[in-house]
Design an enzyme around this catalytic site. Structure first.
Site, mmCIF file in Angstrom:
data_model
loop_
_atom_site.group_PDB
_atom_site.id
_atom_site.type_symbol
_atom_site.label_atom_id
_atom_site.label_comp_id
_atom_site.label_asym_id
_atom_site.label_seq_id
_atom_site.Cartn_x
_atom_site.Cartn_y
_atom_site.Cartn_z
ATOM 1 N N ASP A 1 -4.721 8.727 -9.866
ATOM 2 C CA ASP A 1 -6.064 6.844 -9.674
ATOM 3 C C ASP A 1 -5.821 7.072 -8.118
ATOM 4 O O ASP A 1 -4.546 7.441 -7.355
ATOM 5 C CB ASP A 1 -4.589 5.914 -9.949
ATOM 6 C CG ASP A 1 -5.489 5.103 -9.787
ATOM 7 O OD1 ASP A 1 -6.396 4.457 -9.370
ATOM 8 O OD2 ASP A 1 -4.894 3.293 -10.790
ATOM 9 N N LYS B 1 -10.956 -1.347 -2.142
ATOM 10 C CA LYS B 1 -11.014 -1.143 -1.001
ATOM 11 C C LYS B 1 -11.243 -1.035 0.706
ATOM 12 O O LYS B 1 -11.640 -1.305 1.460
ATOM 13 C CB LYS B 1 -9.301 -1.210 -0.557
ATOM 14 C CG LYS B 1 -8.709 -0.783 -2.340
ATOM 15 C CD LYS B 1 -8.123 -2.139 -2.353
ATOM 16 C CE LYS B 1 -7.382 -2.497 -4.015
ATOM 17 N NZ LYS B 1 -6.732 -3.007 -4.467
ATOM 18 N N TRP C 1 1.616 1.003 -9.541
ATOM 19 C CA TRP C 1 0.809 -0.202 -9.536
ATOM 20 C C TRP C 1 1.710 -1.409 -10.527
ATOM 21 O O TRP C 1 1.469 -0.737 -11.789
ATOM 22 C CB TRP C 1 -0.465 0.075 -9.844
ATOM 23 C CG TRP C 1 -1.672 -0.493 -10.051
ATOM 24 C CD1 TRP C 1 -0.763 -1.730 -8.841
ATOM 25 C CD2 TRP C 1 -1.896 -1.505 -10.355
ATOM 26 N NE1 TRP C 1 -1.754 -3.097 -9.558
ATOM 27 C CE2 TRP C 1 -2.987 -2.303 -10.342
ATOM 28 C CE3 TRP C 1 -3.447 -0.670 -11.132
ATOM 29 C CZ2 TRP C 1 -3.972 -3.299 -10.452
ATOM 30 C CZ3 TRP C 1 -4.212 -1.697 -12.021
ATOM 31 C CH2 TRP C 1 -4.494 -2.414 -11.978
HETATM 32 C C1 LMR Z 1 -2.814 -4.787 -5.895
HETATM 33 O O1 LMR Z 1 -1.961 -3.625 -6.485
HETATM 34 O O2 LMR Z 1 -1.995 -6.248 -5.386
HETATM 35 C C2 LMR Z 1 -4.421 -4.026 -6.293
HETATM 36 O O3 LMR Z 1 -4.738 -3.335 -6.480
HETATM 37 C C3 LMR Z 1 -4.932 -5.411 -6.519
HETATM 38 C C4 LMR Z 1 -4.048 -5.859 -8.180
HETATM 39 O O4 LMR Z 1 -5.522 -6.601 -8.931
HETATM 40 O O5 LMR Z 1 -2.936 -5.627 -8.385
#
Ligand code: LMR
Length: 394
Positions: free
Chosen positions: A209, A244, A128
């Site tokens: 996570d 989510k 992420w």
């Molecule tokens: C994403 O990856 O788009 C979501 O988890 C929202 C974010 O805060 O980045």
């Protein structure tokens, strides 16, 4: 005082929200930020959430402080959802309700820095987009292990095992519990078993996570890796999000669970985590936790919510297939079948950055530069245009 500060670049994911909003083309498609959307392209409040909010309005009699750990009833219930009913309120686990999964990560980072400053947290590459800035920014030393092979469009499992086999004992490993963000490619159960065995043998500490529980195979099924690790390791961290699966995005509700070696260790972990929260944001906001707590505690609401999660997951899977089918027609000779092998909201489309830019500028199709698409942005109505646009830039 502030004269030396330089402007920061806008966040790559959040910037897409405003770029998309400012685009006046009617055919535009938003495959950017990770939020669920229905067939109408909307992110509605879940019916179970609406009902819980009504109950809350009628029942709540005080808004006095809850303390740094937040709502203890929510904490017990969410612990059960993550670790399983058998392990709910287990004496080795402490759970705190946090302002979103991101705050859970921040508190965890604070705890890691207090416990062992020189430990390294191994994060998947890719991960992420905010993991590295958030955890690294909090001072945690990070290294990466290879996770995704863009050529075979699958997990580089052998390389992952090879890297983790040489990680020094005591280091931590960040794992996505399910619906890996950004690739959508998860480990199989057999692969999880192998990772868990390696983590145990090498005395590593897992940090899971889990932002998408329920979006891969089911609420229980998606928690299977966490429960497997919990049974095997003496210590672990789990950051989870209700953004989510309860669609409570802006209400900011998540949880942090920390597993200690025994009850005494858990009590110390609790006091440390509460102290970190007190010095960071003092106490979490209550609304999201109050809603989730009602849904998890009430049989009828719980059944309705599970059905809603199942429906969201079903739509995501259906849209993956629709896109791949449409691309078979518009882009014959190109293989996009990996999109149906991915879980949750995301998948890499597998086009390059110039093609991503062209999709945005010429076709109004928005996705992250890595070609991460949020499949919830696909509808039966726009899938044809999307497949034609993708084919046009190949
Ligand atoms: C994403 O990856 O788009 C979501 O988890 C929202 C974010 O805060 O980045």
């Amino acid at each position: 005082m502030f004269e030396n500060l330089k402007a920061q670049p806008a966040d790559a994911i959040l910037r897409l929200i405003s770029e998309y909003q400012n685009d006046s083309r009617p055919q535009k498609i938003d495959l950017g930020v990770g939020v669920y959307r229905n067939e109408k392209g909307e992110t509605p409040i879940l019916t179970s959430v609406k009902r819980a909010e009504k109950m809350l309005l009628a029942e709540q009699e005080s808004k006095t402080y809850l303390g740094s750990g937040g709502d203890p009833v929510f904490n017990d219930l969410i612990q059960g959802l993550i670790f399983g009913a058998d392990n709910a309120q287990h004496e080795r686990i402490v759970t705190l309700h946090t302002p979103g999964g991101s705050a859970a990560l921040c508190v965890a980072a604070g705890l890691i820095m207090r416990a062992r400053k020189d430990t390294t947290l191994w994060v998947p590459d890719p991960t992420w987009a905010n993991h590295v800035p958030l955890l690294g920014g909090a001072g945690v030393s990070l290294k990466t292990y290879s996770y995704y092979d863009p050529h075979s469009k699958s997990v580089r499992f052998n390389e992952l095992l090879e890297t983790l086999s040489s990680v020094p004992a005591g280091d931590m490993v960040l794992l996505h519990g399910c619906c890996h963000n950004p690739t959508g490619m998860d480990l199989s159960r057999d692969q999880w078993q192998q990772v868990a065995a390696l983590i145990t043998d090498r005395k590593l500490v897992p940090f899971v996570d889990m932002a998408y529980q329920g979006f891969a195979e089911g609420l229980e099924e998606d928690a299977w890796p966490v429960r497997l690790l919990f049974r095997k390791v003496p210590e672990m961290i789990v950051a989870a999000s209700c953004s989510k699966n309860f669609a409570l995005y802006r209400d900011r509700i998540g949880s942090l669970s920390i597993v200690g070696t025994d009850r005494a260790a858990r009590d110390i972990l609790r006091s440390q985590a509460h102290n970190i929260v007190r010095t960071m944001y003092s106490m979490p906001p209550d609304h999201g936790a109050a809603v989730v707590r009602r849904i998890l505690a009430n049989k009828d609401l719980n059944a309705e919510w599970i059905a809603e999660v199942n429906a969201m997951r079903g739509r995501l899977k259906a849209m993956r297939s629709k896109l791949v089918d449409a691309l078979k027609t518009t882009a014959p000779g190109h293989d996009f079948s990996h999109v149906t092998r991915a879980n949750g909201l995301f998948s890499f489309l597998g086009v390059n950055e110039a093609q991503v830019d062209k999709l945005k500028s010429e076709y109004g199709v928005y996705m992250v530069g890595s070609s991460r698409i949020n499949v919830a942005g696909i509808t039966s109505k726009n899938v044809g245009y999307l497949a034609e646009s993708v084919a046009a830039v190949l």
